[in-house]
Design an enzyme around this catalytic site. Structure first.
Site, PDB file in Angstrom:
ATOM      1  N   ASP A  12       0.781  -1.434  -0.207  1.00 50.73           N
ATOM      2  CA  ASP A  12       0.266   0.467  -0.040  1.00 50.73           C
ATOM      3  C   ASP A  12       0.769   1.703  -0.351  1.00 50.73           C
ATOM      4  OD1 ASP A  12       0.732   0.045   3.039  1.00 50.73           O
ATOM      5  OD2 ASP A  12      -0.265  -1.075   3.303  1.00 50.73           O
ATOM      6  N   SER A  13       0.405   2.369   0.580  1.00 50.14           N
ATOM      7  CA  SER A  13       1.192   3.431   0.671  1.00 50.14           C
ATOM      8  C   SER A  13       2.281   3.583   0.869  1.00 50.14           C
ATOM      9  CB  SER A  13       0.313   4.795   1.170  1.00 50.14           C
ATOM     10  OG  SER A  13      -0.202   4.410   2.411  1.00 50.14           O
ATOM     11  N   ILE A  14       2.160   2.625   2.094  1.00 52.51           N
ATOM     12  CA  ILE A  14       3.967   2.507   2.827  1.00 52.51           C
ATOM     13  C   ILE A  14       5.086   1.750   1.821  1.00 52.51           C
ATOM     14  CG2 ILE A  14       4.970   1.391   5.329  1.00 52.51           C
ATOM     15  CD1 ILE A  14       2.467   1.775   6.085  1.00 52.51           C
TER      16      ILE A  14
END
Lengths: 244, 244
Positions: A12-14
């Site tokens: 995901d965004s991480i």
């Protein structure tokens, strides 16, 4: 392009943000320079349910040269709470487990030899999330947390269970980060995403697993001769010795 | 791996180090996230003569899917002076030009549609090099510079000439950096390699050329739906709309 080992970062965004300053992806790319290409497949906001739609496109069966390793880093969004501001992203924990199973199964079918590393979501700082929401929305900010550290911890535990069940590598980031005093602000920038220090923790944990899995960058050969081995007058010798 | 546009960074240590903190390569990878993979092919210490040995291995003719762009960033080592401590890396300026011609010709044969960007060496701070040598070797440090800004400027000029002669894009970094007061320490860490600020200059110049060449990241579509377009209850709709 000529042949080169590949390592994929799926998440995901991480994961998507892992090439920002001090990001764990960029640091990996630097460590594997001249040895393996690091390919980011990070999708901000995604949970495991949505990731299933991408799986067959990113990892199409029958690829002639699969990557040597893939990290799978989901759960931070799956663990968003029902009835709160991020409920759209919520995935029930049993579904999260089932989705992780499907992802791992597909990757094993895609390549039986590829190293697979499940990474649990990092801990959540509810105070950090609240401060971040207030910085954006002031008085209109949410009054109740959309994620709690406790619930995210359950997803982390589930992730480890799946890794053990399916015999793949894992990094239990949730407790790991909480071993350090002040992890809330030291490792998290907004209660959820990583600071440069938080990125360093992920990088170090990934490297540790890659080393155990026999993928240590130090032990992989350079693609071409180191410049110190090249004779100024007869450069061809160094290249011929490597069959180039 | 599934299909994805690629951008290759070919060069010496200034390219190899481009995934360190604040590096221009990592920043490019972040900007092209979900759009193109940035592949580093940086070889510390290499000059254009040695790069010729790699060319056919990195860019083998007949590749089914060539990258959309390649940056070529050599000259800092070619410009090392004869009779000084780095003379092993020296390449006469006429040979440097001829080698750049060969590299560009090969890349054009490799892919007529790939955008090619020649980057000149950055300026050299002789004082910075001397301070760096003394920090390493103390009294035993070289007494005479192994590179001068003036000579490196001649290589930069030659690089621009080849770019114009062969109708490819170029970035004239040598004068560009010197437009800023204090460039010696602001942009260069040891008189030769780039500080994070120096990396930012390279990143901005590369992006400017990529935009002109029709490769603006902003105009390239995301690979998969943005999470805000995904309906929590019916996620499949967003994917079906993109034919996934």
């Amino acid at each position: 392009m000529g042949s080169r080992a590949e390592i994929v970062l799926l998440g995901d965004s991480i994961t998507e943000q892992s090439f920002r300053d001090g990001g764990w992806g960029a640091t990996l790319a630097n460590a594997y320079s001249r040895k393996a290409d690091i390919l980011v497949r990070g999708y901000g906001g995604y949970n495991t349910k949505w990731a299933l739609f991408l799986l067959h496109h990113i990892f199409p069966l029958g690829s002639p040269k699969p990557p040597i390793a893939t990290t799978i880093f989901f759960g931070a969004n799956d663990a968003a709470l029902l009835g709160r501001t991020s409920e759209r992203q919520h995935v029930p924990i049993e579904d999260y487990k089932q989705n992780l199973r499907k992802i791992v199964l597909h990757l094993k079918e895609y390549s039986p030899s590829m190293q697979i590393v499940l990474i649990t979501p990092p801990p959540v700082s509810e105070e950090g999330r609240q401060r971040y929401a207030e910085s954006l929305y002031g008085e209109n900010a949410m009054k109740l947390p959309e994620r709690t550290n406790e619930v995210t911890g359950q997803y982390a535990k589930a992730c480890v269970e799946i890794a053990k069940e399916m015999s793949v590598w894992y990094i239990n980031l949730w407790p790991k980060m909480q071993e350090t005093d002040g992890w809330q602000d030291k490792f998290l920038s907004d209660g959820l995403h990583l600071t440069p220090e938080g990125n360093t923790v992920v990088y170090q944990e990934v490297i540790k697993v890659f080393n155990e899995a026999g993928l240590s960058a130090d032990k992989m050969p350079l693609d071409f001769p180191h410049h110190s081995q090249i004779d100024g007058k007869n450069p061809e010798i160094a290249f011929q010795q490597q069959g180039l």
